[in-house]
Enzyme design. Structure first.
Site: not given
Ligand code: PMV
Length: 328
Positions: A112, A159
């Site tokens: 992740g 991300d």
């Molecule tokens: O699941 P991950 O590590 O990609 O994190 C998602 C984080 C969220 O806030 C739930 C989704 C987002 O795009 O911000």
């Protein structure tokens, strides 16, 4: 033969997950597990992809069909990113030639760490170099964020920002704010729960809950936003004990939203019992990783406790640089 290699970092959510999907801020750090992408010229007008980490080997398509027809899951972000760059540059071929893309990942896509987003950013930066488009970071962010929304329909883009800009960022939904937090290091311990989480499923679950109880979910998101804002200055001041306490409060809110798991809870509790200032899940929940902040002399004890609770310690550098050219 024309070729370019670029790399982009993965990410770890520090605080603010889920709330950041709905016009609130989060804090994210770029991690030193990078994805590398090489683009090579082909003499035929084809697109080829080798992405062994996501089980894509010698995938081939005519350049005129990019983004259309069947796309294997592992090729989705890369191919849609290629289509979006070609569309935005106004080209439907690459001067009669084709391209081959090869990706290498330093880390398992299971953790992740945002390998799809990092790969998307690599494709856009790589094509910008390859095609001489001279895209700036904001343009790379916008095209990559569009790609993520095209593929999965949802997401804040945090991300993508980490992969493009690197460092540790205070980030607001869709990149409305992307502000570097000026620090030299972020002393976090990372534990993997052994379970791969599905981000979109968890976002949908909360969207469903918000339909029946909008004010409670909205209230939790406001609380999370308040914690993120406090953490921003607290991190700069290196007040790690306080950062830990804010992380613990963030975790309680995530737990009440229903996105933590027994395994994550056990790892988090073990970390706290072993002397961590604070611990929480990182990302969408449902699995993936937890993070902890601990005094230096307790670091090993905290790692051992997370391991004893069934977690896998992942040694990873944080606060690293963003997307860059590795070689021409
Ligand atoms: O699941 P991950 O590590 O990609 O994190 C998602 C984080 C969220 O806030 C739930 C989704 C987002 O795009 O911000």
């Amino acid at each position: 033969m024309k070729t370019v290699t670029v790399s982009a970092p993965g990410k770890l959510m520090i605080m603010g997950e889920h709330a950041v999907v709905y016009d609130r801020p989060c804090i994210v750090t770029a991690v030193g597990s990078r994805i590398k992408l090489t683009i090579e010229e082909l003499s035929v007008p084809e697109f080829m992809l080798d992405a062994a980490d996501v089980n894509v080997v010698e995938y081939k398509k005519s350049l005129s069909e990019i983004g259309a027809g069947y796309i294997p899951k592992g090729a989705m972000f890369v191919e849609v990113a290629l289509r979006n760059v070609m569309q935005s540059a106004g080209v439907d071929n690459l001067h009669g030639n084709g391209i081959k893309m090869i990706t290498h990942t330093d880390f398992s896509s299971q953790y992740g760490f945002g390998s799809s987003s990092a790969a998307t950013v690599c494709v856009i930066k790589g094509l910008s170099e390859y095609m001489g488009l001279s895209l700036g970071n904001r343009e790379i962010f916008n095209l990559a964020y569009k790609t993520v929304l095209d593929v999965q329909g949802k997401g804040s883009g945090f991300d993508i920002a980490a992969a493009v800009y690197g460092g540790t960022l205070y980030f607001m939904t869709g990149g409305k704010v992307i502000e570097p937090i000026q620090i030299d290091e972020l002393p976090i311990i990372v534990g993997y729960s052994g379970v791969k989480a599905d981000t979109v499923t968890l976002i949908n679950m909360l969207a469903y809950k918000a339909k029946s109880d909008p004010s409670s979910i909205d209230g939790s998101y406001n609380e999370i936003a308040r914690l993120v804002d406090s953490a921003k200055s607290t991190i700069v001041e290196k007040k790690w004990q306080l950062v830990g306490s804010l992380m613990n409060q963030n975790q309680e809110l995530l737990k009440s939203l229903g996105v933590s798991t027994d395994k994550l809870d056990a790892m988090i509790e073990a970390a706290r019992d072993a002397g961590a200032y604070g611990a929480k899940l990182s990302g969408a929940g449902g699995g993936d990783c937890m993070i902890a902040v601990a005094p230096r002399d307790k670091t090993q004890a905290v790692k051992d406790a997370i391991t004893a609770a069934g977690g896998l310690i992942i040694e990873v550098e944080s606060n690293v640089g963003g997307v860059k050219v590795e070689a021409y």
